[in-house]
Design a protein around this motif. Structure first.
Motif, PDB file in Angstrom:
ATOM      1  N   GLU A  31      -6.101  -4.674  -9.223  1.00 61.63           N
ATOM      2  CA  GLU A  31      -6.774  -4.126  -8.471  1.00 61.63           C
ATOM      3  C   GLU A  31      -7.839  -2.921  -8.858  1.00 61.63           C
ATOM      4  O   GLU A  31      -8.945  -2.864  -8.708  1.00 61.63           O
ATOM      5  N   LEU A  32      -7.226  -1.992  -9.644  1.00 60.60           N
ATOM      6  CA  LEU A  32      -7.853  -0.903 -10.340  1.00 60.60           C
ATOM      7  C   LEU A  32      -8.722  -1.301 -11.392  1.00 60.60           C
ATOM      8  O   LEU A  32      -9.672  -0.592 -11.885  1.00 60.60           O
ATOM      9  N   SER A  33      -8.522  -2.550 -11.826  1.00 56.70           N
ATOM     10  CA  SER A  33      -9.430  -3.149 -13.335  1.00 56.70           C
ATOM     11  C   SER A  33     -10.507  -3.893 -12.960  1.00 56.70           C
ATOM     12  O   SER A  33     -11.141  -4.174 -13.590  1.00 56.70           O
ATOM     13  N   LYS A  34     -10.760  -4.171 -11.490  1.00 56.01           N
ATOM     14  CA  LYS A  34     -11.760  -5.062 -11.149  1.00 56.01           C
ATOM     15  C   LYS A  34     -13.125  -4.166 -11.401  1.00 56.01           C
ATOM     16  O   LYS A  34     -12.993  -2.859 -11.265  1.00 56.01           O
ATOM     17  N   PRO A  35     -14.139  -4.848 -11.912  1.00 57.90           N
ATOM     18  CA  PRO A  35     -15.308  -4.196 -12.321  1.00 57.90           C
ATOM     19  C   PRO A  35     -15.826  -3.398 -11.210  1.00 57.90           C
ATOM     20  O   PRO A  35     -16.503  -2.606 -11.387  1.00 57.90           O
ATOM     21  N   PHE A  40     -17.701   2.819  -7.107  1.00 56.69           N
ATOM     22  CA  PHE A  40     -17.307   3.853  -6.486  1.00 56.69           C
ATOM     23  C   PHE A  40     -17.147   5.190  -7.237  1.00 56.69           C
ATOM     24  O   PHE A  40     -16.620   5.107  -8.049  1.00 56.69           O
ATOM     25  N   LYS A  41     -17.817   6.422  -6.723  1.00 57.59           N
ATOM     26  CA  LYS A  41     -17.424   7.570  -7.229  1.00 57.59           C
ATOM     27  C   LYS A  41     -16.109   8.195  -6.687  1.00 57.59           C
ATOM     28  O   LYS A  41     -15.784   9.201  -7.202  1.00 57.59           O
ATOM     29  N   PHE A  61      -1.571   4.194 -12.768  1.00 67.46           N
ATOM     30  CA  PHE A  61      -2.343   5.327 -12.430  1.00 67.46           C
ATOM     31  C   PHE A  61      -3.026   6.083 -13.728  1.00 67.46           C
ATOM     32  O   PHE A  61      -4.293   6.273 -14.033  1.00 67.46           O
ATOM     33  N   ILE A  62      -1.831   6.432 -14.582  1.00 62.70           N
ATOM     34  CA  ILE A  62      -2.167   6.900 -15.778  1.00 62.70           C
ATOM     35  C   ILE A  62      -2.908   6.234 -16.573  1.00 62.70           C
ATOM     36  O   ILE A  62      -4.216   6.973 -17.437  1.00 62.70           O
ATOM     37  N   SER A  63      -2.805   5.139 -16.833  1.00 60.44           N
ATOM     38  CA  SER A  63      -3.611   4.325 -17.913  1.00 60.44           C
ATOM     39  C   SER A  63      -5.216   4.261 -17.337  1.00 60.44           C
ATOM     40  O   SER A  63      -6.110   3.761 -18.163  1.00 60.44           O
ATOM     41  N   HIS A  64      -5.424   4.395 -15.941  1.00 63.18           N
ATOM     42  CA  HIS A  64      -6.669   4.451 -15.465  1.00 63.18           C
ATOM     43  C   HIS A  64      -7.278   5.652 -15.312  1.00 63.18           C
ATOM     44  O   HIS A  64      -8.588   5.657 -15.326  1.00 63.18           O
TER      45      HIS A  64
END
Length: 112
Positions: A31-35, A40-41, A61-64
């Motif tokens: 989900e967090l890797s989707k382009p 979104f800011k 979360f840490i990786s992103h």
């Protein structure tokens, strides 16, 4: 783990429902890797129904985190249950990540 999202007020709110462990952390990472997440800011994470978080979940979360910071994207957690918040605090992650009580407070910080 069920992950849903809602787009409102130029922010994406990701809702986590269940346990974020090694197997379900893969879903969160996807989900967090989707382009499109980078459009979104403000990324708000609703933890109201997050019952448990493992080191693998925290690791996602840490990786992103750095990627979001580099893109000037605010990552804000809200509605966190005490037992989950304690995990963040014990590991000192509350110093790296923004954790607030409510959606309204998250939006106020996101709009600063």
């Amino acid at each position: 783990m069920k992950i849903t999202h809602e787009i409102k007020d130029q922010a994406i709110t990701i809702r986590l429902n269940g346990e974020l462990d090694a197997s379900s952390s893969v879903l969160l990472d996807e989900e967090l890797s989707k382009p499109e997440i980078m459009l979104f800011k403000k990324i708000l994470v609703d933890c109201d129904r997050l019952n448990y978080i493992s080191s693998a979940g925290l690791g996602v979360f840490i990786s992103h985190l750095q990627r979001f910071e580099d893109a000037q994207i605010k990552l804000i957690f809200f509605n966190m249950q005490d037992k989950v918040k304690n995990v963040f605090e014990i590991l000192g992650l509350d110093l790296l990540m923004t954790i607030v009580s409510s959606y309204d407070e998250a939006m106020t910080i996101a709009n600063e």
